[in-house]
Write an enzyme that holds these catalytic residues in place. Structure first.
Site, PDB file in Angstrom:
ATOM      1  N   SER A  33     -10.172  -0.244   3.676  1.00 42.21           N
ATOM      2  CA  SER A  33      -9.352  -0.517   4.772  1.00 42.21           C
ATOM      3  C   SER A  33      -8.814   1.228   5.305  1.00 42.21           C
ATOM      4  CB  SER A  33      -8.400  -1.353   4.534  1.00 42.21           C
ATOM      5  OG  SER A  33      -8.665  -2.664   4.455  1.00 42.21           O
ATOM      6  N   GLU A  87      -4.206   3.697   6.682  1.00 40.37           N
ATOM      7  CA  GLU A  87      -3.846   3.632   5.180  1.00 40.37           C
ATOM      8  C   GLU A  87      -4.420   4.656   4.389  1.00 40.37           C
ATOM      9  OE1 GLU A  87      -5.965   1.643   1.753  1.00 40.37           O
ATOM     10  OE2 GLU A  87      -4.959  -0.170   2.911  1.00 40.37           O
ATOM     11  N   ARG A 137       0.924  -1.206  -0.033  1.00 39.51           N
ATOM     12  CA  ARG A 137      -0.072  -0.177  -0.077  1.00 39.51           C
ATOM     13  C   ARG A 137       0.828   1.264   0.075  1.00 39.51           C
ATOM     14  NH1 ARG A 137      -2.880  -3.760  -0.493  1.00 39.51           N
ATOM     15  NH2 ARG A 137      -5.209  -3.868   0.255  1.00 39.51           N
TER      16      ARG A 137
HETATM   17  N1  EPU Z   1     -10.242 -10.689  10.478  1.00 39.19           N
HETATM   18  C1  EPU Z   1     -10.953 -10.540  11.665  1.00 39.19           C
HETATM   19  N2  EPU Z   1     -11.827  -9.447  12.011  1.00 39.19           N
HETATM   20  C2  EPU Z   1     -12.385  -8.510  10.931  1.00 39.19           C
HETATM   21  C3  EPU Z   1     -11.522  -8.777   9.967  1.00 39.19           C
HETATM   22  C4  EPU Z   1     -10.583  -9.572   9.606  1.00 39.19           C
HETATM   23  O1  EPU Z   1     -10.663 -11.416  12.499  1.00 39.19           O
HETATM   24  O2  EPU Z   1     -13.099  -7.802  11.453  1.00 39.19           O
HETATM   25  C5  EPU Z   1      -9.512 -11.662  10.171  1.00 39.19           C
HETATM   26  C6  EPU Z   1     -10.139 -12.578   9.109  1.00 39.19           C
HETATM   27  O3  EPU Z   1     -10.965 -13.594   9.754  1.00 39.19           O
HETATM   28  C7  EPU Z   1      -8.909 -13.037   8.243  1.00 39.19           C
HETATM   29  C8  EPU Z   1      -8.156 -12.032   8.450  1.00 39.19           C
HETATM   30  O4  EPU Z   1      -8.342 -11.225   9.384  1.00 39.19           O
HETATM   31  O5  EPU Z   1      -8.522 -14.257   9.081  1.00 39.19           O
HETATM   32  C9  EPU Z   1      -7.950 -11.248   7.056  1.00 39.19           C
HETATM   33  O6  EPU Z   1      -9.077 -10.685   6.671  1.00 39.19           O
HETATM   34  P1  EPU Z   1      -9.517 -10.291   4.975  1.00 39.19           P
HETATM   35  O7  EPU Z   1      -9.336 -11.475   4.209  1.00 39.19           O
HETATM   36  O8  EPU Z   1     -10.945  -9.648   5.204  1.00 39.19           O
HETATM   37  O9  EPU Z   1      -8.176  -9.277   4.839  1.00 39.19           O
HETATM   38  P2  EPU Z   1      -7.648  -8.022   5.453  1.00 39.19           P
HETATM   39  O10 EPU Z   1      -6.194  -8.406   5.856  1.00 39.19           O
HETATM   40  O11 EPU Z   1      -8.247  -7.673   6.561  1.00 39.19           O
HETATM   41  C10 EPU Z   1      -6.734  -6.949   3.193  1.00 39.19           C
HETATM   42  C11 EPU Z   1      -6.790  -5.982   2.671  1.00 39.19           C
HETATM   43  C12 EPU Z   1      -8.018  -5.684   1.675  1.00 39.19           C
HETATM   44  C13 EPU Z   1      -8.389  -6.775   0.943  1.00 39.19           C
HETATM   45  C14 EPU Z   1      -8.395  -8.069   1.610  1.00 39.19           C
HETATM   46  C15 EPU Z   1      -8.303  -9.244   0.845  1.00 39.19           C
HETATM   47  C16 EPU Z   1      -5.363  -4.282   3.825  1.00 39.19           C
HETATM   48  C17 EPU Z   1      -5.188  -3.178   4.725  1.00 39.19           C
HETATM   49  N3  EPU Z   1      -6.547  -4.597   3.343  1.00 39.19           N
HETATM   50  O12 EPU Z   1      -7.610  -6.917   4.460  1.00 39.19           O
HETATM   51  O13 EPU Z   1      -7.896  -4.338   1.162  1.00 39.19           O
HETATM   52  O14 EPU Z   1      -9.613  -6.558   0.224  1.00 39.19           O
HETATM   53  O15 EPU Z   1      -6.992  -8.097   2.386  1.00 39.19           O
HETATM   54  O16 EPU Z   1      -7.147  -9.451   0.000  1.00 39.19           O
HETATM   55  O17 EPU Z   1      -4.289  -4.790   3.335  1.00 39.19           O
HETATM   56  C18 EPU Z   1      -8.351  -1.992   1.301  1.00 39.19           C
HETATM   57  O18 EPU Z   1      -7.149  -1.645   1.442  1.00 39.19           O
HETATM   58  O19 EPU Z   1      -9.116  -1.073   1.245  1.00 39.19           O
HETATM   59  C19 EPU Z   1      -8.938  -3.321   1.244  1.00 39.19           C
HETATM   60  C20 EPU Z   1     -10.149  -3.336   1.351  1.00 39.19           C
END
Ligand code: EPU
Length: 346
Positions: free
Chosen positions: A246, A342, A172
């Site tokens: 995010s 972010e 990012r």
């Molecule tokens: N999780 C939780 N609670 C929550 C959210 C997530 O426990 O409220 C856990 C999930 O269960 C999972 C892990 O965290 O085990 C990862 O969650 P998720 O797959 O939703 O991905 P993320 O790491 O929270 C990132 C990106 C998103 C992108 C997703 C999918 C960042 C800051 N965010 O989120 O990007 O869509 O991966 O690749 O890297 C964005 O940048 O605006 C964005 C939405």
């Protein structure tokens, strides 16, 4: 009031930016200039505004939090057009103008079976804003298919080409979010896409949806459909409830710190990075601190994805900012991890 100056360059004065940011925050800009053609961009460079002004460049407004009225000039990149530049047996080089809506660019490629951006389906924002923060989702980042971009130097008015190495892409991150912040207007971006797609379905939830959809043979379209289904189920649609995706980045910590936390909190979520660190799911950390789904005034952390802060209606940027700082503080107090914002706070 709308004035047409400089051969159609459209300027608006004392205008609300509410329709131009996905958080739906209502602040005023002294002046908003819409750039829809290269001719208008040239007019801008030749104008007094350009010589004297300081600028805020807006794309889709999907990664900013506006906390105050904008004194000065906002320039909105509305340049449109997608073009196949060249191809060989394996690749196509596709150039898209900076004001193209990102998801429409993704769909353009999916229709033609050009691979590499399907995992990035449905990300809000524009093509020109995408390299700024090296947008990424489901195991893919824009840097993976990025070839080059053309950007207007806002100090000199010169058009400059940036290759992959010039952009200093990171998680990012790019040069445009750091040392070159505010210095360039991204005119177009060129991507090198695969004619023989290399599928990335490593992300667990993609596999689950593909299975659920009964997909036997992988295709670009099947992956895009899966990503769209996952995003729609977890992430609030900004046209229904204001947000900027995010709000925080997933922090990277040392393996030893992660292992110590894992011993204390066995359900903590983390992934090893190429640099030997562990990337921790900030959504998990925030949820553990009790913020997920919690409403504070007109803002709050979303019920399905704690990383996303939302506007329940009429929120001020300042309120969202205060909530974000409170969340950061409680994550630091509970886990000793300092999460970073972010979105760009203006
Ligand atoms: N999780 C939780 N609670 C929550 C959210 C997530 O426990 O409220 C856990 C999930 O269960 C999972 C892990 O965290 O085990 C990862 O969650 P998720 O797959 O939703 O991905 P993320 O790491 O929270 C990132 C990106 C998103 C992108 C997703 C999918 C960042 C800051 N965010 O989120 O990007 O869509 O991966 O690749 O890297 C964005 O940048 O605006 C964005 C939405």
């Amino acid at each position: 009031m709308t004035y047409y100056l400089y051969h159609m360059m459209q300027e608006e004065y004392h205008i609300s930016l509410k329709p131009y940011n996905t958080f739906g925050i209502d602040v005023l800009a002294d002046k908003l200039i819409h750039i829809q053609t290269l001719g208008q961009l040239n007019e801008l460079i030749a104008s007094k505004v350009f010589i004297t002004g300081s600028f805020l460049i807006l794309g889709g407004g999907s990664n900013i939090l506006l906390t105050q009225d904008v004194k000065g000039v906002v320039i909105r990149n509305e340049l449109k057009g997608i073009e196949l530049l060249k191809e060989d047996d394996n690749f196509v080089w596709v150039k898209a103008m900076g004001g193209e809506v990102w998801h429409e660019f993704v769909l353009w490629n999916i229709e033609r079976n050009y691979g590499g951006v399907e995992n990035l389906s449905l990300i809000p924002g524009t093509v020109g804003a995408a390299p700024m923060q090296n947008i990424g989702a489901y195991g893919v980042e824009i840097k993976d298919t990025f070839e080059s971009l053309e950007a207007l130097d806002l100090k000199t008015g010169e058009l400059k080409v940036f290759l992959q190495r010039d952009c200093k892409f990171g998680y990012r991150e790019s040069i445009f979010k750091n040392e070159a912040k505010g210095n360039y207007f991204i005119v177009s971006v060129t991507f090198k896409l695969h004619k023989r797609p290399v599928f990335n379905n490593s992300y667990g939830s993609i596999q689950q949806v593909l299975e659920k959809n009964g997909v036997k043979e992988l295709s670009i379209k099947a992956i895009s459909d899966a990503v769209i289904a996952i995003r729609s189920s977890k992430l609030p649609n900004p046209s229904v409830i204001g947000n900027a995706g995010s709000f925080f980045k997933n922090p990277e910590i040392d393996e030893t710190q992660f292992n110590a936390l894992k011993a204390q909190y066995p359900s903590i979520v983390g992934y090893p990075t190429a640099a030997g660190k562990t990337k921790v799911a900030a959504g998990w950390l925030i949820e553990q601190c009790g913020w997920k789904g919690k409403r504070v005034g007109n803002t709050g952390s979303h019920k399905d994805q704690a990383l996303v802060l939302v506007n329940y209606g009429g929120v001020k940027g300042e309120e969202v900012y205060r909530l974000s700082e409170a969340i950061k503080q409680s994550v630091a107090d509970t886990f000793g991890i300092h999460i970073q914002t972010e979105v760009n706070i203006i």
